[in-house]
Scaffold this motif. Structure first.
Motif, PDB file in Angstrom:
ATOM      1  N   VAL A   1      36.540  64.970  50.845  1.00 30.88           N
ATOM      2  CA  VAL A   1      35.835  64.922  52.129  1.00 30.88           C
ATOM      3  C   VAL A   1      35.467  63.479  52.464  1.00 30.88           C
ATOM      4  O   VAL A   1      35.655  63.014  53.597  1.00 30.88           O
ATOM      5  CB  VAL A   1      34.588  65.832  52.092  1.00 30.88           C
ATOM      6  N   LYS A   2      34.947  62.750  51.482  1.00 32.81           N
ATOM      7  CA  LYS A   2      34.540  61.356  51.714  1.00 32.81           C
ATOM      8  C   LYS A   2      35.742  60.497  52.106  1.00 32.81           C
ATOM      9  O   LYS A   2      35.666  59.675  53.013  1.00 32.81           O
ATOM     10  CB  LYS A   2      33.864  60.791  50.474  1.00 32.81           C
ATOM     11  N   ARG A   3      36.863  60.676  51.414  1.00 36.94           N
ATOM     12  CA  ARG A   3      38.065  59.907  51.735  1.00 36.94           C
ATOM     13  C   ARG A   3      38.538  60.207  53.151  1.00 36.94           C
ATOM     14  O   ARG A   3      38.914  59.307  53.899  1.00 36.94           O
ATOM     15  CB  ARG A   3      39.179  60.229  50.741  1.00 36.94           C
ATOM     16  N   ASN A   4      38.473  61.478  53.549  1.00 32.80           N
ATOM     17  CA  ASN A   4      38.889  61.869  54.892  1.00 32.80           C
ATOM     18  C   ASN A   4      38.004  61.211  55.949  1.00 32.80           C
ATOM     19  O   ASN A   4      38.491  60.710  56.957  1.00 32.80           O
ATOM     20  CB  ASN A   4      38.845  63.394  55.022  1.00 32.80           C
ATOM     21  N   VAL A   5      36.695  61.169  55.713  1.00 33.11           N
ATOM     22  CA  VAL A   5      35.766  60.586  56.684  1.00 33.11           C
ATOM     23  C   VAL A   5      35.945  59.070  56.746  1.00 33.11           C
ATOM     24  O   VAL A   5      35.880  58.476  57.825  1.00 33.11           O
ATOM     25  CB  VAL A   5      34.315  60.956  56.324  1.00 33.11           C
ATOM     26  N   GLU A   6      36.176  58.428  55.605  1.00 35.25           N
ATOM     27  CA  GLU A   6      36.338  56.974  55.609  1.00 35.25           C
ATOM     28  C   GLU A   6      37.646  56.550  56.264  1.00 35.25           C
ATOM     29  O   GLU A   6      37.715  55.506  56.900  1.00 35.25           O
ATOM     30  CB  GLU A   6      36.253  56.431  54.186  1.00 35.25           C
ATOM     31  N   GLU A   7      38.693  57.367  56.137  1.00 31.54           N
ATOM     32  CA  GLU A   7      39.964  57.040  56.787  1.00 31.54           C
ATOM     33  C   GLU A   7      39.892  57.258  58.291  1.00 31.54           C
ATOM     34  O   GLU A   7      40.423  56.460  59.056  1.00 31.54           O
ATOM     35  CB  GLU A   7      41.095  57.886  56.191  1.00 31.54           C
ATOM     36  N   THR A   8      39.270  58.348  58.716  1.00 29.04           N
ATOM     37  CA  THR A   8      39.120  58.647  60.143  1.00 29.04           C
ATOM     38  C   THR A   8      37.650  58.949  60.420  1.00 29.04           C
ATOM     39  O   THR A   8      37.218  60.100  60.305  1.00 29.04           O
ATOM     40  CB  THR A   8      39.984  59.852  60.557  1.00 29.04           C
ATOM     41  N   PRO A   9      36.857  57.926  60.783  1.00 27.73           N
ATOM     42  CA  PRO A   9      35.415  58.136  60.969  1.00 27.73           C
ATOM     43  C   PRO A   9      35.056  59.130  62.078  1.00 27.73           C
ATOM     44  O   PRO A   9      33.991  59.716  62.056  1.00 27.73           O
ATOM     45  CB  PRO A   9      34.893  56.741  61.326  1.00 27.73           C
ATOM     46  N   ARG A  10      35.949  59.335  63.031  1.00 23.96           N
ATOM     47  CA  ARG A  10      35.643  60.250  64.130  1.00 23.96           C
ATOM     48  C   ARG A  10      36.227  61.644  63.898  1.00 23.96           C
ATOM     49  O   ARG A  10      36.442  62.410  64.850  1.00 23.96           O
ATOM     50  CB  ARG A  10      36.159  59.666  65.434  1.00 23.96           C
TER      51      ARG A  10
END
Length: 126
Positions: free
Chosen positions: A36-45
């Motif tokens: 989840v963290k990796r997904n948010v950091e790659e695409t913040p929106r």
């Protein structure tokens, strides 16, 4: 009649509680939280629905995981627009200031928000 510690432990064991362990669910695994963290950091929106498809959890659970990682959704507040009457007043004021003579500007004191006093104050600032 007071019950002994052993008697209360046995009754809790009989009722189905396992002694010395945390009750309830364990929560997300470290692997899921890293995903989840990796997904948010790659695409913040990204949206919670994007996380639900990758982590195979419900949207509410995805939001809960995001909160656990310190990510919260915020909506930008709209700044109120100026009414046409205020726009006209501002333009009129600006035109008036442009037409004033340079001696008017020479009499203006500009400061950097410091406090000035012509006479001594009771608090000692001058």
């Amino acid at each position: 009649m007071p019950r002994t510690k052993e008697a209360s432990d046995i009754s809790e064991f009989i009722r189905g509680r396992i002694l010395g362990q945390h009750e309830g669910r364990t929560g997300p695994s470290e692997k899921t939280l890293r995903l989840v963290k990796r997904n948010v950091e790659e695409t913040p929106r990204c949206k919670a629905s994007d996380i639900t498809t990758q982590a195979d959890v419900s949207s509410r659970t995805a939001v809960r995981y995001l909160h656990k990682l310190g990510y919260y959704g915020r909506a930008v507040r709209m700044k109120p627009l100026l009414r046409p009457a205020n726009v006209k007043c501002r333009k009129d004021w600006a035109h008036e200031m442009v037409e004033r003579p340079l001696t008017f500007v020479a009499n203006i004191i500009f400061s950097d928000e410091s406090r000035f006093a012509l006479f001594s104050d009771s608090d000692g600032a001058s």
